[in-house]
Design an enzyme around this catalytic site. Sequence first.
Site, PDB file in Angstrom:
ATOM      1  N   SER A 124       0.719  -1.431   0.230  1.00 48.52           N
ATOM      2  CA  SER A 124      -0.037  -0.009   0.235  1.00 48.52           C
ATOM      3  C   SER A 124       1.177   1.567  -0.146  1.00 48.52           C
ATOM      4  O   SER A 124       0.280   2.195  -0.614  1.00 48.52           O
ATOM      5  CB  SER A 124      -1.131  -0.234   1.261  1.00 48.52           C
ATOM      6  OG  SER A 124      -0.234   0.242   2.054  1.00 48.52           O
ATOM      7  N   ASN A 125       1.812   1.346   0.391  1.00 44.70           N
ATOM      8  CA  ASN A 125       2.417   2.761   1.171  1.00 44.70           C
ATOM      9  C   ASN A 125       4.122   2.931  -0.400  1.00 44.70           C
ATOM     10  O   ASN A 125       4.257   4.212  -0.554  1.00 44.70           O
ATOM     11  CB  ASN A 125       4.102   2.853   1.949  1.00 44.70           C
ATOM     12  CG  ASN A 125       5.212   1.334   1.882  1.00 44.70           C
ATOM     13  OD1 ASN A 125       5.037   0.287   1.162  1.00 44.70           O
ATOM     14  ND2 ASN A 125       5.867   1.789   2.785  1.00 44.70           N
ATOM     15  N   LYS A 150      -1.694 -10.169  -6.861  1.00 48.77           N
ATOM     16  CA  LYS A 150      -3.198  -9.547  -5.474  1.00 48.77           C
ATOM     17  C   LYS A 150      -2.532  -7.912  -5.287  1.00 48.77           C
ATOM     18  O   LYS A 150      -1.931  -7.272  -5.194  1.00 48.77           O
ATOM     19  CB  LYS A 150      -3.128 -10.665  -4.596  1.00 48.77           C
ATOM     20  CG  LYS A 150      -4.560 -10.234  -3.801  1.00 48.77           C
ATOM     21  CD  LYS A 150      -5.044 -11.412  -2.889  1.00 48.77           C
ATOM     22  CE  LYS A 150      -6.200 -11.450  -2.423  1.00 48.77           C
ATOM     23  NZ  LYS A 150      -5.633 -10.148  -0.976  1.00 48.77           N
ATOM     24  N   HIS A 152      -3.265  -3.868  -4.502  1.00 48.12           N
ATOM     25  CA  HIS A 152      -3.589  -4.067  -2.454  1.00 48.12           C
ATOM     26  C   HIS A 152      -5.084  -2.982  -2.621  1.00 48.12           C
ATOM     27  O   HIS A 152      -4.773  -2.369  -3.392  1.00 48.12           O
ATOM     28  CB  HIS A 152      -2.696  -3.215  -2.048  1.00 48.12           C
ATOM     29  CG  HIS A 152      -2.517  -3.027  -0.807  1.00 48.12           C
ATOM     30  ND1 HIS A 152      -3.962  -2.170  -0.222  1.00 48.12           N
ATOM     31  CD2 HIS A 152      -1.924  -3.052   0.294  1.00 48.12           C
ATOM     32  CE1 HIS A 152      -3.378  -2.431   1.484  1.00 48.12           C
ATOM     33  NE2 HIS A 152      -1.886  -3.377   1.492  1.00 48.12           N
ATOM     34  N   GLY A 207       5.173  -5.347   3.493  1.00 53.00           N
ATOM     35  CA  GLY A 207       3.944  -5.227   4.285  1.00 53.00           C
ATOM     36  C   GLY A 207       4.067  -5.346   5.367  1.00 53.00           C
ATOM     37  O   GLY A 207       5.360  -5.238   5.496  1.00 53.00           O
ATOM     38  N   SER A 208       3.057  -5.725   6.500  1.00 52.61           N
ATOM     39  CA  SER A 208       3.181  -5.930   8.238  1.00 52.61           C
ATOM     40  C   SER A 208       3.537  -6.703   7.904  1.00 52.61           C
ATOM     41  O   SER A 208       4.066  -8.236   7.158  1.00 52.61           O
ATOM     42  CB  SER A 208       1.882  -5.993   8.689  1.00 52.61           C
ATOM     43  OG  SER A 208       1.058  -6.786   8.455  1.00 52.61           O
ATOM     44  N   GLU A 231       8.771  -8.587   3.214  1.00 58.27           N
ATOM     45  CA  GLU A 231       9.620  -7.721   3.585  1.00 58.27           C
ATOM     46  C   GLU A 231       8.655  -7.189   4.114  1.00 58.27           C
ATOM     47  O   GLU A 231       7.324  -6.719   4.564  1.00 58.27           O
ATOM     48  CB  GLU A 231       9.664  -6.601   2.290  1.00 58.27           C
ATOM     49  CG  GLU A 231      11.203  -5.924   2.960  1.00 58.27           C
ATOM     50  CD  GLU A 231      10.137  -4.716   2.978  1.00 58.27           C
ATOM     51  OE1 GLU A 231      10.425  -4.056   1.725  1.00 58.27           O
ATOM     52  OE2 GLU A 231       9.810  -4.190   4.400  1.00 58.27           O
ATOM     53  N   CYS A 268       9.707   2.045   4.768  1.00 59.60           N
ATOM     54  CA  CYS A 268      10.247   0.794   5.741  1.00 59.60           C
ATOM     55  C   CYS A 268      11.008   0.576   6.135  1.00 59.60           C
ATOM     56  O   CYS A 268      11.646   0.081   7.415  1.00 59.60           O
ATOM     57  CB  CYS A 268      10.308  -0.287   4.463  1.00 59.60           C
ATOM     58  SG  CYS A 268       9.122  -0.829   3.045  1.00 59.60           S
ATOM     59  N   GLU A 359       8.218  -1.789  15.503  1.00 60.63           N
ATOM     60  CA  GLU A 359       7.599  -1.069  14.209  1.00 60.63           C
ATOM     61  C   GLU A 359       6.359  -0.507  14.373  1.00 60.63           C
ATOM     62  O   GLU A 359       5.190  -0.487  14.877  1.00 60.63           O
ATOM     63  CB  GLU A 359       7.775  -1.268  13.053  1.00 60.63           C
ATOM     64  CG  GLU A 359       7.689  -0.813  11.470  1.00 60.63           C
ATOM     65  CD  GLU A 359       7.495  -0.912  10.802  1.00 60.63           C
ATOM     66  OE1 GLU A 359       7.336  -1.854  10.030  1.00 60.63           O
ATOM     67  OE2 GLU A 359       8.143   0.355   9.370  1.00 60.63           O
TER      68      GLU A 359
END
Lengths: 491, 491
Positions: A124-125, A150, A152, A207-208, A231, A268, A359
Amino acid sequence: MVDIKVSGSVEEVMHQAKKAFDVYKKKSGKEKADFLGRIADSIESQRAGLVPVAMEESHLPEARLQGELSRTTNQLRLFAELLREGSWVEASIDRGMPERKPLPRPDIRKMLQPVGPVVVFGASNFPFAFSTAGGDSASVLASGSTLVVKGHPAHPKTSRMMYEAMHKAVVESGLPQYTIQHVSDASFLVGQQLVEHPLTAGVGFTGSYKGGRALIDYAANRKCPIPVFAEMGSVNPVVLYPEMLSLKSAEIAQQYAGSITAGMGQFCTNPGLILGIKGDGLTVFMDKLGVAIKTVQPMPMLHEGIHDSYVESLNAILEKKQVTVIARSETLPNGMEGHPTVVSVSAGSFLENEYLQHEVFGPYSIVVVCDDKEALKQVLSNLEGQLTSTIVGTENDMVAFQDVVDLQIALAGRILVNDVPTGVEVCNSMVHGGPYPATADGRFTSVGTTSIKRWVRPVCYQGFPQQFLPEELKDGNPLQIWRCVDNTWSK
Amino acid sequence: MVDIKVSGSVEEVMHQAKKAFDVYKKKSGKEKADFLGRIADSIESQRAGLVPVAMEESHLPEARLQGELSRTTNQLRLFAELLREGSWVEASIDRGMPERKPLPRPDIRKMLQPVGPVVVFGASNFPFAFSTAGGDSASVLASGSTLVVKGHPAHPKTSRMMYEAMHKAVVESGLPQYTIQHVSDASFLVGQQLVEHPLTAGVGFTGSYKGGRALIDYAANRKCPIPVFAEMGSVNPVVLYPEMLSLKSAEIAQQYAGSITAGMGQFCTNPGLILGIKGDGLTVFMDKLGVAIKTVQPMPMLHEGIHDSYVESLNAILEKKQVTVIARSETLPNGMEGHPTVVSVSAGSFLENEYLQHEVFGPYSIVVVCDDKEALKQVLSNLEGQLTSTIVGTENDMVAFQDVVDLQIALAGRILVNDVPTGVEVCNSMVHGGPYPATADGRFTSVGTTSIKRWVRPVCYQGFPQQFLPEELKDGNPLQIWRCVDNTWSK
């Protein structure tokens, strides 16, 4: 106009991906390079349409998205160059020695080959550079694997437009229709099914930690486990060394206020953890950092989920008595805006409270004040794997604190000296990876040309007649690539 | 004489391994090369003692073990050469461009670095070359990681002697005492604890699917998952193509009778599955294979567990009515001897009975008779990942059956033409690996110099002053290694 497949059953999608793979994997480096170039051109031709849609969906400013789109097409072209040059396949030849005693040596050659269809989860970022046509996708297509993205759910229109631009290049290149597929179903279950499908050969994710670990576990529990390159973020520790602090603390504070809040901290590589030894230098640094943070304007965050998660994590930290607020932006945030905030804590409290070590995705950083070098080493030794680790120090500092520098190097994929970790150069020498949990497998990177290595395996050809060898391995080196022949590199 | 640690608590062993790692990882390539050379010399000096002990423990003949010991020391010396040459670290430099617009490019360099202590499980079928001082261990030490070997319980004395020879080289090289540790505890639990210990950074294993998958699962379920390179065997399919069969079926049968029964079939690359299309050529092949197998003398297998497992698997197959015995050795086996056996089955029955598709570790092979090319393709498409896949065919065959050849290439790490898969050359171009379940991760090999890549990760240095860079990355290329500088390879 062909039928553009946007969603379908996972079974159907993966069978199409496999069928397309059997054709696409045989394309030459030049053909794949032309294809990547056409994707870049096609995306560029849609720039005027793509940027406003991405602005609307991601709340990122125009200048950032214009730059990010350029990065995206540059990445594709960098991989095209890599393919045209061709040496990335690590061709190696050990010629037969029929006269060798006691046994003849057979002719043995090897090179890297694609593994099969890869599923990429858009991030998403980076709605352009790490989503549908981003770095993971570019490296997958460059490797010769087919791609299932896929999209986002935070930027569905951008993702769909990007896929359409990519598909145009598929058609123009005469490649199988399902070389690239786009799955727009937002459900978690579909993601799981894509990872678990027997025809999926690899997975890319940014992502998370929670999302990444779930995919890693699905992949590990398959009958046939597959590699997932996830990541999952990082706190990107920065150590401020004493001599440098005594010389430049104000300047460093200014630089870091910018790095912590750039893009509302949604990188990130955001420096979420700053370590220093108690003293005047560190005190001045915190004061100046606070002054700078107060003036940073809140901006909207990427989407509601990220905003709410930021507010929640931050509130949990701020209510702890061990944590001191250095400063927050004096402009109060509205709606989905992030509130720039820096805090400090003692090394002891940081070590005791694990949640402070995680984080916090947003414009936030925590300064850990260590009583001495031993406390600093203890904090570093307790950190998990990181994407980056930054040394802010003079050469004298690096000599005097060699053991601390060693700990910093062991911790991360990229080690910086006197710089900020935000801003990831796309080049051969980049490592955007790092020991778990920064990524699933620190032996790989997701940025830079070597990210292609995630989707290939070595294949060895023993005793093959010349005509059946890939061009890369034929006598006479028809592609003029670097090869290791009988232990010697040559072109 | 220092205290030679043979066993200790897992906690103690892994902490010692980590402490030794922090020193050993800083040794230069030349220092590590000298160390590997000393291990090879030390093992050679014990040859007269080692061979008889290994003969007693493994029941392998002297000539084989003499050759295997030479292979073991050659492997160590091959890695020493790799380290002396030095280019294996994949050094890459993108020099800074302070004037670049809109943003300056920082100076970015990278190279491979060791991951940390690695646990190696010795294999029973190569008591020298794939056990305590075997290929996995040599690649671990070459990478700069420290080594913890869990000795194989089938040859405890050999393993202990080998460790003592290695330890002598540790002492002579002035390296930390725990650079190499040997754990002789035979329990399964200790193996599990070694894999699960937080300080373990990687695992090497060669053995059964069951054992390998257990280790893979332990590693995947850790808080911080680590890579396991498990090589779990393979049936190594061989396809006999029609034209070649019509020309040379008798000769091929003779060659394969030898490959199936060499070392009593106790090789990972044993050709356990032979495929062909029904016809006179295949009939003659089976007849001649039977004639040859009948005369092969049974020999003792490696240990009781392997012998019993062979007898049990074989009996389960022989009692099925769909399976036809082609031939068995006419000499009945005694005690722990294996009974050379070849059988045949139709493609349909092979596909219906999954147990026929699994490896039977010993002097055994199954010939699958396919009605036509489609049946052959169906059988190949249903096979799991393999270490090797062999084409026995003429160039005409390879043209006429290109789709079958493609299936063979997709299946394995090493593809052979007109050869036998047994006999693994130790060289740069070798791939002894393959898609799961042949190995845990087909992106790597366990034989050849590139096996070192399993235990290293790329580390990126951004903006480092020259004096703090590793020698491999300094300006002027002091080690004279191949490096990629601003996209161009040079020395």
